[in-house]
Design an enzyme around this catalytic site. Structure first.
Site: not given
Lengths: 311, 469
Positions: B326-327
């Site tokens: 996700h990041g």
């Protein structure tokens, strides 16, 4: 496929009908609004013929009390400031008012961030005047600041009145006091919030600020229009709780334009009797109601001077 | 080009008409047309990004071929490693280089070693996490024998670049989408209408609920020290709504667009906030990613066919990878880790195995929602320090409760139809179907939703949250 296109077309026809009907409803709600922001916007756009008008951002809206000016100078006064906005609605508002009857004095409360510094995009400013986008000065702003598809979007009454539903309904049904456009703030600046706001202000002041040439051109257009109408105008930078002398350069573009059009530029960020008094401020940059009343009273002799000097 | 912009809605009818104007017997031309459209839309973000997309496509296609060519297990293992590294390379460089670089530098500093590599100031190609996982998923499926090698390069290019899903998913499997690409689709009225329905509902979730909630959430998270504990908690709840409406909205729009062109994509969300456990949540949230991680990480590690401790380890690794996907920030790793820990606890306590009803179900859903909401704070915060500072505000009674009253009213207006629909679908599916079988109810709903969309939607063309992944 034929059935698909027929049903889709029927849906679009139904939506267009709803759109037309909603236009009539919103037209009624805005023109018949009795209170609040809707009444104020409609008054400014379609009815205002006041002799003194105040333009600008929240520094205009929160710091200048029309009733004090009216009572002291015997001239009608309306505060046309719009929080969070600057030259974009201010230009349109002046043009709409001057078309009916030019005022005798314009007080422009300058805010570099909204008047000529680059900001993220123009949509938030245009959103504040979208309801009146059919009026020429407002549509001119959409042509300059909007994107190429705005002319399509603005065909829709629903889109034009987007995000106004609650406000319009409340301003039709819920009574509020008419402050002649002034938006009073209540509460005092505490030591804790002064410290916090001071740090935030320093951070903001030290950021790079580029001039937006389009915004600046409209500030110049506004000044030129005011001068062409032979209206008295003064440009003021409103009182701050603790002004930062290092950002004097932020006001240079405004000063240059004022020099060009022979408009007095009054730097009141450090105003005797107001600056530094926590009980007169709601936050670092905005006066509370007590401070606004006091400041406006102190401003009266200056306004009287510029009204009588006929510059 | 974002789906929630007028520009896209002026362009898409042309795409729709041209696509269906090509007779189905010329399917090859239809595919080429869709590839052209997909690449043009993708290049609208930044033209050079198309090279990254092409690279991942070619590498994974070639990888599949090489795996089919060599039947030797040892050689296949070497091939899959080589092509996996090549395939993941753009993702690692663009998305994770700065994060890895900074983390190593900080780690070395703690032991007294100063070593800095220059950072990269490159924009991350849009949807790189999605299309990389989709393409790599194909190659890994070929390696594991779950799918046949794709021999048609044109079909494969379309599979990876298909424009409805490239920016933010859903992540399709090769054996779901490739057969549909090869099929000569004929226009189907019901599927096309359902596509428009998905598009309308997705747009509503995005511009009415997600973007409006985003205005409120941003104002609180930017100055959370000004708000009381309840005010910060309210913002957290609204962020849960924002991220769901944003991501589900995009997914529905992607599914809707694909359906209007005759393609069926996997449904990515199944009313996740009605989940009765964190495990159940992940069966309802970002379903395509959960499936990918299960098949490509969890099961190859051993899944649950191993000792308990090993199983818990497999769950943690899978969710740490999910967080990292996700990041590139430790906040996402912590977020993923929290979900992993919750699932381990649920498994240990045997919470996942039961079917809950009535008050028990309600309480478990509320508890799950609270856990997920608190975890989202890490997801939303720019750093761990900010996340922890935000949590400390929960204990405060001083400060403002509400940021923007009118924004809250609009959010509430948007929530009414969304909650009504989701409750109906979750708890009264038969009633829902009976209600929507009536044409008048359907048409009134479409017109009401579209009217509300225009009246209270946020139209500054804001990005979808997951577009940055």
């Amino acid at each position: 496929m034929k059935k698909f296109f027929i049903k889709l077309s029927l849906f679009l026809v139904a939506m267009v009908s709803i759109d037309i009907a909603s236009g009539a409803v919103f037209e009624y709600l805005t023109s018949e609004a009795k209170y609040g922001e809707t009444y104020s916007s409609n008054y400014i756009s379609n009815l205002c013929t006041d002799e003194i008008i105040i333009l600008g951002s929240s520094y205009a809206d929160r710091d200048y009390v029309p009733f004090v000016i009216q009572d002291s100078l015997g001239l009608s006064c309306y505060n046309c400031g719009e929080p969070g906005c600057g030259i974009i609605p201010a230009y349109a508002r002046y043009k709409l008012i001057a078309e009916r009857k030019p005022p005798r004095l314009v007080i422009y409360a300058i805010t570099p961030d909204y008047d000529y510094f680059v900001s993220e995009d123009y949509t938030k400013y245009l959103g504040r005047i979208r309801q009146f986008s059919k009026l020429m000065p407002v549509s001119e702003l959409f042509d300059s600041f909007g994107d190429e598809l705005d002319s399509i979007r603005l065909l829709s009454n629903l889109y034009r009145n987007n995000s106004y539903l609650i406000q319009n309904l409340m301003d039709y049904f819920v009574p509020t006091v008419d402050y002649r456009g002034y938006g009073p703030l209540y509460g005092e600046l505490t030591e804790e919030s002064a410290m916090r706001d001071s740090l935030a202000q320093v951070r903001k002041d030290t950021m790079a600020h580029d001039v937006d040439s389009l915004k600046l051109s409209y500030l110049e257009k506004l000044f030129a229009a005011i001068k062409a109408d032979e209206v008295n105008v003064i440009c003021i930078s409103s009182p701050m709780f603790a002004p930062n002398a290092e950002i004097d350069s932020h006001f240079l573009p405004a000063r240059k334009l004022c020099d060009k059009y022979d408009i007095p530029f009054l730097d009141y960020r450090n105003f005797d009797g107001i600056t530094g008094h926590r009980d007169l401020f709601h936050d670092f940059g905005h006066l509370n109601d007590k401070g606004a009343n006091q400041y406006t009273e102190l401003l009266i002799p200056i306004l009287r001077y510029y009204l009588n000097s006929g510059m | 080009m974002l789906f929630n912009t007028l520009k896209f809605f002026l362009v898409f009818p042309l795409i729709f008409v041209f696509y269906w104007a090509i007779p189905s017997k010329y399917n090859q031309w239809r595919k080429l047309f869709l590839i052209l459209v997909s690449y043009l839309i993708y290049m609208n973000w930044k033209p050079v990004f198309a090279l990254i997309l092409l690279w991942v496509t070619i590498v994974t296609f070639a990888g599949g071929w090489c795996l089919a060519f060599f039947s030797d297990k040892c050689k296949n293992k070497q091939i899959i490693w080589l092509f996996s590294i090549l395939g993941f390379l753009p993702l690692l460089v663009f998305k994770y280089y700065n994060f890895i670089n900074a983390s190593i530098a900080i780690g070395l500093e703690h032991v007294g070693v100063r070593f800095y590599m220059p950072g990269l100031n490159w924009a991350i190609p849009v949807g790189i996490s999605f299309f990389t996982f989709q393409a790599m998923g194909y190659m890994l499926d070929v390696y594991h024998g779950r799918t046949k090698i794709e021999k048609n390069f044109i079909d494969y290019v379309l599979f990876v670049s298909f424009f409805p899903q490239i920016a933010s998913g859903p992540i399709s499997k090769a054996d779901e989408l490739l057969p549909q690409i090869k099929q000569e689709n004929k226009f189907n009225y019901d599927i096309a209408v359902s596509g428009l329905r998905y598009l309308l509902w997705g747009m509503f979730l995005k511009v009415v609920l997600a973007d409006r909630a985003g205005i409120y959430v941003d104002s609180v998270f930017a100055e959370y020290e000004k708000f009381s504990g309840m005010g910060c908690f309210l913002a957290s709840v609204l962020y849960s709504i924002q991220i769901y409406a944003d991501f589900a909205g995009y997914s529905l729009m992607a599914i809707g667009l694909a359906r209007t062109l005759g393609f069926n994509l996997i449904n990515n969300f199944n009313r996740p906030y009605f989940a009765t456990s964190v495990t159940d949540f992940w069966k309802r949230w970002h379903i395509s990613l959960t499936r990918w991680l299960t098949q490509q990480i969890y099961i190859p590690l051993g899944g649950n066919r191993c000792s308990k401790v090993r199983n818990y380890w497999n769950i943690m690794v899978t969710f740490l990878v999910s967080g990292l996907w996700h990041g590139a920030n430790w906040t996402f790793v912590v977020w993923g880790g929290l979900h992993g820990v919750c699932q381990i606890i649920e498994k240990t306590l045997g919470w996942r195995k039961k079917d809950y009803k009535g008050l028990s179900r309600l309480l478990r859903s509320v508890l799950t929602f609270l856990i997920v909401t608190l975890a989202w704070v890490f997801f939303r915060s720019p750093s761990l320090t900010d996340a922890l500072a935000f949590f400390t505000r929960f204990a405060s009674t001083s400060g403002e409760l509400i940021a923007q009253g009118s924004t809250l009213v609009y959010i509430f207006l948007g929530l009414i139809p969304v909650l009504s629909y989701e409750i109906l679908c979750e708890f009264f599916p038969k009633k829902y179907r009976a209600l929507f079988d009536t044409p008048y109810v359907r048409w009134a709903s479409y017109l009401a939703i579209f009217t509300l969309l225009l009246l209270i939607g946020v139209f500054d063309g804001s990005s979808f949250i997951y577009v940055s992944f």
